[in-house]
Enzyme design. Structure first.
Site, PDB file in Angstrom:
ATOM      1  N   THR A  18       0.833  -1.216   0.000  1.00  0.00           N
ATOM      2  CA  THR A  18       0.000   0.000   0.000  1.00  0.00           C
ATOM      3  C   THR A  18       0.865   1.263   0.000  1.00  0.00           C
ATOM      4  OG1 THR A  18      -1.640  -1.210   1.266  1.00  0.00           O
ATOM      5  CG2 THR A  18      -1.870   1.179   1.241  1.00  0.00           C
ATOM      6  N   VAL A  19       1.793   1.334   0.945  1.00  0.00           N
ATOM      7  CA  VAL A  19       2.614   2.546   1.060  1.00  0.00           C
ATOM      8  C   VAL A  19       3.762   2.504   0.045  1.00  0.00           C
ATOM      9  CG1 VAL A  19       3.963   4.002   2.605  1.00  0.00           C
ATOM     10  CG2 VAL A  19       2.028   2.722   3.515  1.00  0.00           C
ATOM     11  N   LYS A  94       6.362   1.661  12.704  1.00  0.00           N
ATOM     12  CA  LYS A  94       6.283   2.096  14.129  1.00  0.00           C
ATOM     13  C   LYS A  94       6.679   0.971  15.072  1.00  0.00           C
ATOM     14  CE  LYS A  94       1.916   0.933  12.944  1.00  0.00           C
ATOM     15  NZ  LYS A  94       1.064   1.395  11.898  1.00  0.00           N
ATOM     16  N   VAL A 121       4.518   7.680  12.728  1.00  0.00           N
ATOM     17  CA  VAL A 121       3.538   8.236  13.681  1.00  0.00           C
ATOM     18  C   VAL A 121       2.651   9.240  12.951  1.00  0.00           C
ATOM     19  CG1 VAL A 121       3.210   9.513  15.840  1.00  0.00           C
ATOM     20  CG2 VAL A 121       5.190   8.007  15.580  1.00  0.00           C
ATOM     21  N   GLY A 123       0.915   9.191  10.210  1.00  0.00           N
ATOM     22  CA  GLY A 123       0.871   9.238   8.740  1.00  0.00           C
ATOM     23  C   GLY A 123       1.415  10.521   8.141  1.00  0.00           C
ATOM     24  N   ASP A 190      -1.248  -0.297  18.947  1.00  0.00           N
ATOM     25  CA  ASP A 190      -0.701   0.526  17.859  1.00  0.00           C
ATOM     26  C   ASP A 190      -0.419   1.947  18.365  1.00  0.00           C
ATOM     27  OD1 ASP A 190      -0.524   1.078  14.718  1.00  0.00           O
ATOM     28  OD2 ASP A 190      -1.738   2.668  15.609  1.00  0.00           O
ATOM     29  N   LYS A 194       3.288   4.202  18.937  1.00  0.00           N
ATOM     30  CA  LYS A 194       3.507   5.575  18.447  1.00  0.00           C
ATOM     31  C   LYS A 194       3.842   6.519  19.600  1.00  0.00           C
ATOM     32  CE  LYS A 194       0.485   4.717  14.543  1.00  0.00           C
ATOM     33  NZ  LYS A 194      -0.906   4.730  14.095  1.00  0.00           N
TER      34      LYS A 194
HETATM   35  N1  LIG Z   1      -1.035   1.422   5.176  1.00  0.00           N
HETATM   36  C1  LIG Z   1      -1.004   2.549   5.856  1.00  0.00           C
HETATM   37  O1  LIG Z   1      -1.926   3.379   5.786  1.00  0.00           O
HETATM   38  C2  LIG Z   1       0.177   2.866   6.756  1.00  0.00           C
HETATM   39  C3  LIG Z   1       0.187   4.075   7.487  1.00  0.00           C
HETATM   40  C4  LIG Z   1       1.297   4.405   8.284  1.00  0.00           C
HETATM   41  C5  LIG Z   1       2.364   3.514   8.339  1.00  0.00           C
HETATM   42  N2  LIG Z   1       2.306   2.342   7.654  1.00  0.00           N
HETATM   43  C6  LIG Z   1       3.471   1.446   7.748  1.00  0.00           C
HETATM   44  O2  LIG Z   1       4.035   1.275   6.455  1.00  0.00           O
HETATM   45  C7  LIG Z   1       4.631  -0.018   6.365  1.00  0.00           C
HETATM   46  C8  LIG Z   1       4.084  -0.729   5.124  1.00  0.00           C
HETATM   47  O3  LIG Z   1       2.681  -0.889   5.268  1.00  0.00           O
HETATM   48  P1  LIG Z   1       1.746  -1.303   4.041  1.00  0.00           P
HETATM   49  O4  LIG Z   1       0.355  -1.030   4.468  1.00  0.00           O
HETATM   50  O5  LIG Z   1       2.247  -0.702   2.769  1.00  0.00           O
HETATM   51  O6  LIG Z   1       1.983  -2.896   4.007  1.00  0.00           O
HETATM   52  P2  LIG Z   1       1.578  -3.917   2.849  1.00  0.00           P
HETATM   53  O7  LIG Z   1       0.577  -3.322   1.935  1.00  0.00           O
HETATM   54  O8  LIG Z   1       1.265  -5.209   3.536  1.00  0.00           O
HETATM   55  O9  LIG Z   1       2.931  -4.117   2.014  1.00  0.00           O
HETATM   56  C9  LIG Z   1       4.040  -4.799   2.519  1.00  0.00           C
HETATM   57  C10 LIG Z   1       5.079  -4.988   1.421  1.00  0.00           C
HETATM   58  O10 LIG Z   1       6.203  -5.633   2.013  1.00  0.00           O
HETATM   59  C11 LIG Z   1       6.499  -6.818   1.295  1.00  0.00           C
HETATM   60  N3  LIG Z   1       6.965  -7.853   2.195  1.00  0.00           N
HETATM   61  C12 LIG Z   1       6.267  -8.449   3.206  1.00  0.00           C
HETATM   62  N4  LIG Z   1       7.039  -9.376   3.802  1.00  0.00           N
HETATM   63  C13 LIG Z   1       8.227  -9.376   3.160  1.00  0.00           C
HETATM   64  C14 LIG Z   1       9.430 -10.111   3.307  1.00  0.00           C
HETATM   65  N5  LIG Z   1       9.557 -11.047   4.233  1.00  0.00           N
HETATM   66  N6  LIG Z   1      10.455  -9.818   2.467  1.00  0.00           N
HETATM   67  C15 LIG Z   1      10.334  -8.882   1.526  1.00  0.00           C
HETATM   68  N7  LIG Z   1       9.220  -8.146   1.327  1.00  0.00           N
HETATM   69  C16 LIG Z   1       8.186  -8.400   2.134  1.00  0.00           C
HETATM   70  C17 LIG Z   1       5.219  -7.236   0.629  1.00  0.00           C
HETATM   71  O11 LIG Z   1       5.566  -8.028  -0.479  1.00  0.00           O
HETATM   72  P3  LIG Z   1       4.499  -8.598  -1.563  1.00  0.00           P
HETATM   73  O12 LIG Z   1       4.221  -7.391  -2.429  1.00  0.00           O
HETATM   74  O13 LIG Z   1       5.252  -9.679  -2.248  1.00  0.00           O
HETATM   75  O14 LIG Z   1       3.307  -9.033  -0.771  1.00  0.00           O
HETATM   76  C18 LIG Z   1       4.607  -5.872   0.265  1.00  0.00           C
HETATM   77  O15 LIG Z   1       5.135  -5.408  -0.951  1.00  0.00           O
HETATM   78  C19 LIG Z   1       4.326  -0.720   7.699  1.00  0.00           C
HETATM   79  O16 LIG Z   1       5.413  -0.555   8.577  1.00  0.00           O
HETATM   80  C20 LIG Z   1       3.117   0.049   8.220  1.00  0.00           C
HETATM   81  O17 LIG Z   1       3.007  -0.004   9.630  1.00  0.00           O
HETATM   82  C21 LIG Z   1       1.268   2.005   6.859  1.00  0.00           C
END
Ligand SMILES: NC(=O)c1ccc[n+]([C@@H]2O[C@H](COP(=O)([O-])OP(=O)(O)OC[C@H]3O[C@@H](n4cnc5c(N)ncnc54)[C@H](OP(=O)(O)O)[C@@H]3O)[C@@H](O)[C@H]2O)c1
Length: 411
Positions: A18-19, A94, A121, A123, A190, A194
């Site tokens: 997603t990010v 986080k 923290v 976003g 969570d 933060k």
């Molecule tokens: N989503 C939000 O709104 C948000 C807001 C603030 C902070 N965050 C933080 O941003 C970070 C990413 O979140 P997200 O929502 O983008 O997560 P996500 O959509 O689940 O994406 C995770 C990515 O990491 C890859 N990945 C997972 N396990 C892996 C491994 N063992 N080796 C290599 N790559 C791996 C996944 O690969 P695949 O593509 O192959 O599945 C995917 O591309 C997290 O720390 C989260 O807490 C997110």
């Protein structure tokens, strides 16, 4: 004479979910702006996903690593390896920063490279920059935050619709504001992560996740919100980090705020943080706390800062004592027997605990009789002791319900 080619900045992207996906797109769109701001043109040198890419090869080819995998491993190992290799890191993780902060900051300091984590923290809200850099040399007294959008959305919806927690959670999941497994959000974990990060930066002291006491919102009932609204109170899941001389406290709990509190109007999935110190009185910033593109903007701002060579002020400090028993005012909801003397009995138990009542209303009658009261501040241990005694009284028809009240109004 032709212009010299701008120096490229090779960015290794770990995670393209997603990010990470939003960051990849944003970097492409904003490459010229990044170059104008930093003097270096960014390019993605490699992408690591579960079954795509090789971390060592990506690191060898990168001037900067952006970690957007999430979770503790392999994120921790990759971040430490990058720092040890003298490569700066941006992360939105986080859990990683809250759980392994000491180790990560030490590694960054030891290698003389930057570790930035604005997106970890709140976003898109630039709260890390404000606490760590803008206010980095000001002794802060308190940092209060609505730092979990899922729970703020749920509480706002419960408040406006009167619907119960489970129904609103299901709606939040349908709308994408809550995950299929929402436990980290709704139990306060969570927000605790933060707040551990904000307390560490704000008070210049190591803070572990275990130093944070937290409670969630799963026990909140719509009638508590409705009664409190009549008293001019709104319910939030609040993180509160405070400095008490040579000690600190870091807590997350559901609580009522009076209308004058700067965080009282923050509704829906938004996040907001209030920072207080005598030198600044109070500063509040708010905005979207999650979402791909919103979070990616915060990641990009960190990338620009690193490329432009702006190092944050790191003031490493010694560990401070962590206080857990503090004074609080409480809202108390008691389902009681409809008989004379009940109020006096309860007031007597509270009085013995040194807890005085600020306001009380009696509602309903017969099998629906209840007392709703707000207490003045008292030691929480004394309050919970009194609550246990009250719960054992014969006149109680159900377990008592208590929710903290934050008294500051900032008029
Ligand atoms: N989503 C939000 O709104 C948000 C807001 C603030 C902070 N965050 C933080 O941003 C970070 C990413 O979140 P997200 O929502 O983008 O997560 P996500 O959509 O689940 O994406 C995770 C990515 O990491 C890859 N990945 C997972 N396990 C892996 C491994 N063992 N080796 C290599 N790559 C791996 C996944 O690969 P695949 O593509 O192959 O599945 C995917 O591309 C997290 O720390 C989260 O807490 C997110």
């Amino acid at each position: 004479m032709s212009e010299p080619e701008p120096m490229a900045a090779r960015i290794g992207l770990l995670g393209r979910g997603t990010v990470g996906g939003a960051f990849h797109d944003l970097l492409g769109e904003r490459a010229s702006a990044v170059e104008a701001a930093s003097g270096r043109r960014p390019q993605i040198s490699g992408v690591l996903r579960r079954d795509v890419g090789d971390f060592d090869a990506i690191l060898a080819d990168s001037d900067l690593i952006v970690e957007l995998i999430g979770g503790l491993e392999p994120a921790r190992s990759h971040v430490l390896a990058a720092l040890a290799a003298g490569v700066p890191v941006v992360t939105a993780n986080k859990q990683l920063v809250a759980r392994h902060g000491d180790e990560l900051f030490e590694a960054a300091r030891g290698a003389g490279v930057q570790l930035r984590f604005e997106a970890a923290v709140a976003g898109a809200v630039p709260v890390i920059r404000v606490v760590q850099e803008s206010l980095g040399t000001i002794p802060l007294e308190r940092i209060s935050g609505i730092v979990n959008g899922t729970t703020n959305f749920i509480l706002s919806e419960m408040s406006s619709s009167g619907a119960p927690y489970a129904e609103v959670l299901a709606r939040a999941q349908e709308l994408g504001y809550a995950e299929a497994d929402p436990s980290e959000d709704v139990d306060g974990a969570d927000a605790a992560a933060k707040m551990a990060i904000l307390a560490r930066l704000g008070f210049h002291t190591p803070v572990d996740l275990d130093d944070v006491t937290y409670e969630g919102i799963t026990e909140i009932r719509p009638d508590d919100i409705a009664y409190a609204r009549e008293l001019g109170l709104s319910l939030k899941l609040l993180g509160v980090a405070e400095r008490h001389g040579e000690a600190i406290s870091v807590r997350v709990f559901p609580c009522f705020l009076y209308r004058g509190h700067p965080l009282a109007p923050v509704e829906g999935p938004f996040n907001a943080v209030t920072v207080e110190a005598p030198a600044i009185t109070e500063i509040t910033i708010s905005g979207p706390g999650a979402g791909g593109v919103e979070t990616a903007s915060a990641v990009l701002s960190d990338v620009v800062s690193i490329l432009a060579g702006e190092a944050p002020v790191h003031l490493p400090g010694r560990r401070l004592e962590v206080l857990r028993d503090l004074d609080s005012a409480f809202y108390l909801h008691l389902e009681v027997a409809d008989q004379p003397g009940v109020l006096a009995t309860i007031a007597e138990v509270l009085g013995r605990g040194g807890i005085s009542v600020k306001s009380v209303v009696q509602r309903g009658s017969g099998s629906d009789a209840r007392l709703v009261m707000v207490t003045h501040r008292a030691a929480e241990s004394a309050f919970y002791g009194a609550l246990e005694e009250i719960s054992e009284l014969d006149v109680m028809r159900a377990p008592p319900r208590a929710i903290r009240v934050v008294e500051e109004e900032y008029k």
